[in-house]
Design an enzyme around this catalytic site. Structure first.
Site, PDB file in Angstrom:
ATOM      1  N   ASN A 183       8.006 -13.836   8.070  1.00  0.00           N
ATOM      2  CA  ASN A 183       6.759 -13.045   8.021  1.00  0.00           C
ATOM      3  C   ASN A 183       5.537 -13.863   8.438  1.00  0.00           C
ATOM      4  O   ASN A 183       4.423 -13.337   8.457  1.00  0.00           O
ATOM      5  CB  ASN A 183       6.547 -12.470   6.612  1.00  0.00           C
ATOM      6  N   LYS A 184       5.719 -15.138   8.782  1.00  0.00           N
ATOM      7  CA  LYS A 184       4.577 -16.007   9.034  1.00  0.00           C
ATOM      8  C   LYS A 184       3.997 -15.793  10.449  1.00  0.00           C
ATOM      9  O   LYS A 184       4.617 -15.151  11.297  1.00  0.00           O
ATOM     10  CB  LYS A 184       4.993 -17.472   8.875  1.00  0.00           C
TER      11      LYS A 184
END
Ligand SMILES: Cc1ncc(COP(=O)(O)O)c(C=O)c1O
Length: 377
Positions: A183-184
């Site tokens: 999700n980064k």
């Protein structure tokens, strides 16, 4: 199309393209899947992009924080002052070294560790500070630097952020750990990178991520205790491709953040909804998540369930670390110790946020949230 028939809006979505596929295939075909040339190439590309002299690729942001703390000399019986409003890993790594995480309350605007509260928590046993750039907003590093202690930065959520003095988060010379979970802002699936200005810190981290092997020794010769915190060449190959598209991905996140601010900004005051603070005084957020606080008195968990019924994923983000069972049991923490953190944590909801999100999707989130909150008022 009716609201119910529309596909659910996910919380997060990585951007992976043909270049990532191509580079991974190259590694597969090369036969060198780990300890190969892609790792140093990724380190140089990433450190260069941020503007830091050195980078050490590791298997996760947590591994990077752990090795950064060890390089700062933290060990048994020490205290490290840190934020209770963070992902649990930033406190766990302190416990890994049998040191004590000493929490201090957060600033209600930035949600980062409050420098005054941190200063008040320092004792003769404090050996380091571990500020977290939460939700990508730069922590007040100039204030922490005045305290004269080694600093390890949790920059896992803050790629693309900048301090008021123009220095990029991660480029101040302290060990700063970034995370590359899916999700980064930049992902390698799992992975991390420690940036540092100190070549000795890089050398130590490079050794400790690889079982304590000195870089110039044979495979079986180890001169210190180490771990297996290595990043593979497959992951490094994805990372290299991601660095190439980073400026665009960050700009896309900024654009989506702007839509959210415009859309939710129009109803926030009336509904008592808390929004992420705007950039101020030259500080720049590296957009990672869009987290709101439901109005005081609203049922946060029900809000999340109701949003789901409207086809919108969301999650409670983040819970206060000191109130997690391990921390209560091991260190005796109780509710009421850090009131700002506890209030914000109890009301926080992460909304869908990713580079490919459309303005229509942002609007759907706004409509859903507004209807859910109006119903409960
Ligand atoms: C603030 C913060 N610290 C540490 C971490 C740990 O990173 P990783 O999951 O790569 O170990 C994360 C990642 O979720 C994070 O958001």
């Amino acid at each position: 199309m009716s609201e119910a028939a529309q596909p659910e809006i996910p919380l997060a979505q990585p951007v992976i393209g043909a270049e990532e596929e191509e580079r991974v295939l190259e590694v597969l075909r090369s036969g060198q899947l780990s300890l190969g040339p892609r790792v140093p190439a990724f380190e140089q590309a990433f450190a260069g992009w941020v503007g830091a002299p050195h980078g050490s690729a590791v298997s996760s942001g947590t591994a990077g924080l752990h090795l950064g703390l060890r390089a700062a000399g933290v060990s048994d019986g020490d205290e490290v002052v840190t934020s209770p409003f963070s992902f649990v890993a930033s406190a766990n790594v302190i416990a890994f070294e049998r040191a004590t995480p000493v929490f201090a309350d957060i600033d209600p605007r930035t949600l980062n560790l409050d420098p005054q509260a941190a200063a008040a928590a320092i004792t003769p046993r404090t050996t380091a500070l571990l500020p977290v750039h939460i939700f990508g907003y730069p922590a007040d590093l100039p204030a922490f630097e005045q305290m004269g202690l080694p600093i390890v930065e949790d920059a896992c959520e803050a790629l693309g952020a900048r301090h008021a003095d123009g220095v990029a988060v991660g480029a101040r010379g302290h060990a700063a750990s970034f995370g590359f979970y899916a999700n980064k802002q930049l992902t390698t699936g799992e992975g991390g990178m420690v940036l540092t200005g100190d070549p000795a810190v890089k050398a130590r981290i490079d050794s400790e991520r690889n079982q304590g092997r000195a870089p110039d020794m044979g495979w079986l010769d180890h001169d210190r205790l180490g771990f297996n915190y290595r990043l593979t060449d497959l992951q490094a190959a994805i990372g290299i491709a991601q660095v190439g598209r980073l400026a665009g991905m960050l700009a896309d996140r900024r654009r989506v953040a702007g839509w959210y601010r415009e859309s939710l900004g129009s109803i926030a005051a009336e509904l008592g909804l808390g929004l992420p603070c705007a950039d101020s005084g030259g500080e720049q957020r590296g957009w990672f998540v869009w987290v709101v606080q439901v109005p005081p008195g609203a049922d946060r968990d029900r809000t999340i369930r109701d949003l789901r019924a409207h086809g919108v994923q969301s999650k409670p983000y983040l819970p206060a670390i000191h109130l997690m069972s391990f921390y209560r049991e091991r260190y005796g923490h109780r509710p009421g110790e850090f009131p700002v953190c506890e209030d914000v944590a109890a009301r926080s909801v992460a909304l869908p946020f990713f580079p490919a999100m459309t303005q229509d999707q942002v609007e759907r989130v706004r409509v859903a949230l507004e209807s859910v909150l109006r119903k409960t008022q």
